[in-house]
Write a protein that holds these residues in place. Sequence first.
Motif, PDB file in Angstrom:
ATOM      1  N   GLU A   1      48.126  38.713  41.217  1.00 53.01           N
ATOM      2  CA  GLU A   1      47.923  39.906  40.405  1.00 53.01           C
ATOM      3  C   GLU A   1      49.244  40.278  39.755  1.00 53.01           C
ATOM      4  O   GLU A   1      50.310  40.086  40.337  1.00 53.01           O
ATOM      5  CB  GLU A   1      47.441  41.081  41.262  1.00 53.01           C
TER       6      GLU A   1
ATOM      7  N   HIS B   1      51.328  43.476  38.291  1.00 57.82           N
ATOM      8  CA  HIS B   1      51.349  44.935  38.391  1.00 57.82           C
ATOM      9  C   HIS B   1      52.465  45.527  37.542  1.00 57.82           C
ATOM     10  O   HIS B   1      53.546  44.956  37.434  1.00 57.82           O
ATOM     11  CB  HIS B   1      51.551  45.364  39.852  1.00 57.82           C
ATOM     12  N   ALA B   2      52.188  46.684  36.968  1.00 54.89           N
ATOM     13  CA  ALA B   2      53.196  47.452  36.246  1.00 54.89           C
ATOM     14  C   ALA B   2      54.183  48.027  37.252  1.00 54.89           C
ATOM     15  O   ALA B   2      53.924  48.057  38.462  1.00 54.89           O
ATOM     16  CB  ALA B   2      52.521  48.583  35.460  1.00 54.89           C
TER      17      ALA B   2
ATOM     18  N   ASP C   1      54.709  50.972  37.913  1.00 56.33           N
ATOM     19  CA  ASP C   1      54.089  52.085  38.639  1.00 56.33           C
ATOM     20  C   ASP C   1      52.929  51.645  39.533  1.00 56.33           C
ATOM     21  O   ASP C   1      52.242  52.468  40.120  1.00 56.33           O
ATOM     22  CB  ASP C   1      53.624  53.175  37.660  1.00 56.33           C
ATOM     23  N   GLY C   2      52.706  50.320  39.627  1.00 59.88           N
ATOM     24  CA  GLY C   2      51.679  49.802  40.522  1.00 59.88           C
ATOM     25  C   GLY C   2      50.340  49.503  39.873  1.00 59.88           C
ATOM     26  O   GLY C   2      49.471  48.914  40.512  1.00 59.88           O
ATOM     27  N   ARG C   3      50.128  49.906  38.615  1.00 64.21           N
ATOM     28  CA  ARG C   3      48.854  49.632  37.947  1.00 64.21           C
ATOM     29  C   ARG C   3      48.638  48.130  37.816  1.00 64.21           C
ATOM     30  O   ARG C   3      49.568  47.382  37.528  1.00 64.21           O
ATOM     31  CB  ARG C   3      48.821  50.241  36.535  1.00 64.21           C
ATOM     32  N   LEU C   4      47.400  47.692  37.985  1.00 65.59           N
ATOM     33  CA  LEU C   4      47.035  46.296  37.769  1.00 65.59           C
ATOM     34  C   LEU C   4      46.993  46.044  36.264  1.00 65.59           C
ATOM     35  O   LEU C   4      46.376  46.809  35.524  1.00 65.59           O
ATOM     36  CB  LEU C   4      45.672  46.002  38.398  1.00 65.59           C
ATOM     37  N   LEU C   5      47.681  44.989  35.817  1.00 64.91           N
ATOM     38  CA  LEU C   5      47.742  44.662  34.399  1.00 64.91           C
ATOM     39  C   LEU C   5      46.929  43.414  34.102  1.00 64.91           C
ATOM     40  O   LEU C   5      46.890  42.480  34.893  1.00 64.91           O
ATOM     41  CB  LEU C   5      49.194  44.426  33.961  1.00 64.91           C
TER      42      LEU C   5
END
Length: 149
Positions: A128, A130-131, A133-137
């Motif tokens: 995965e 992740h940005a 900030d933890g967001r899945l990209l």
Amino acid sequence: MAKRTSLKGAACPIARSMEAIGDCWSMLIIRDAMLGKRRFGEFQKSLGVAKNILTVRLRTLVEDGILTLAQSADGGAYQDYVLTDKGRAVFPIMVALREWAEDYAFTPGEETNILVDRETGQRVGRLELHAADGRLLGYGDTTIKPAVA
């Protein structure tokens, strides 16, 4: 046959990666090295590639610092091809290629092998991105811009 343009000086990191490891045989040699193969004959038998092609690819992988030549582990006259830190760093690329192939290169129900955690024997989770900030990209969530010097 037209001479291929070198990508070693390209500004694009993907182009430079392809220059070093983008050849099919090179990636399969690295895969086999990750699976424990170390000798020319082991690579040749596993891959079925012509000896002259294998010789060139192994030499290039050594020159690029992906493999190194080491004294044979059994003390014999032969040398072993061993992954360097740079070569072992190809691992996430191999995992990404596996995942893509599992999704798009096999028909439903077609048998393949799976990647498992040596410690638990469980199948490894998917890669995965992740940005900060933890967001899945995913595709469309990123762009390329020049680095600030």
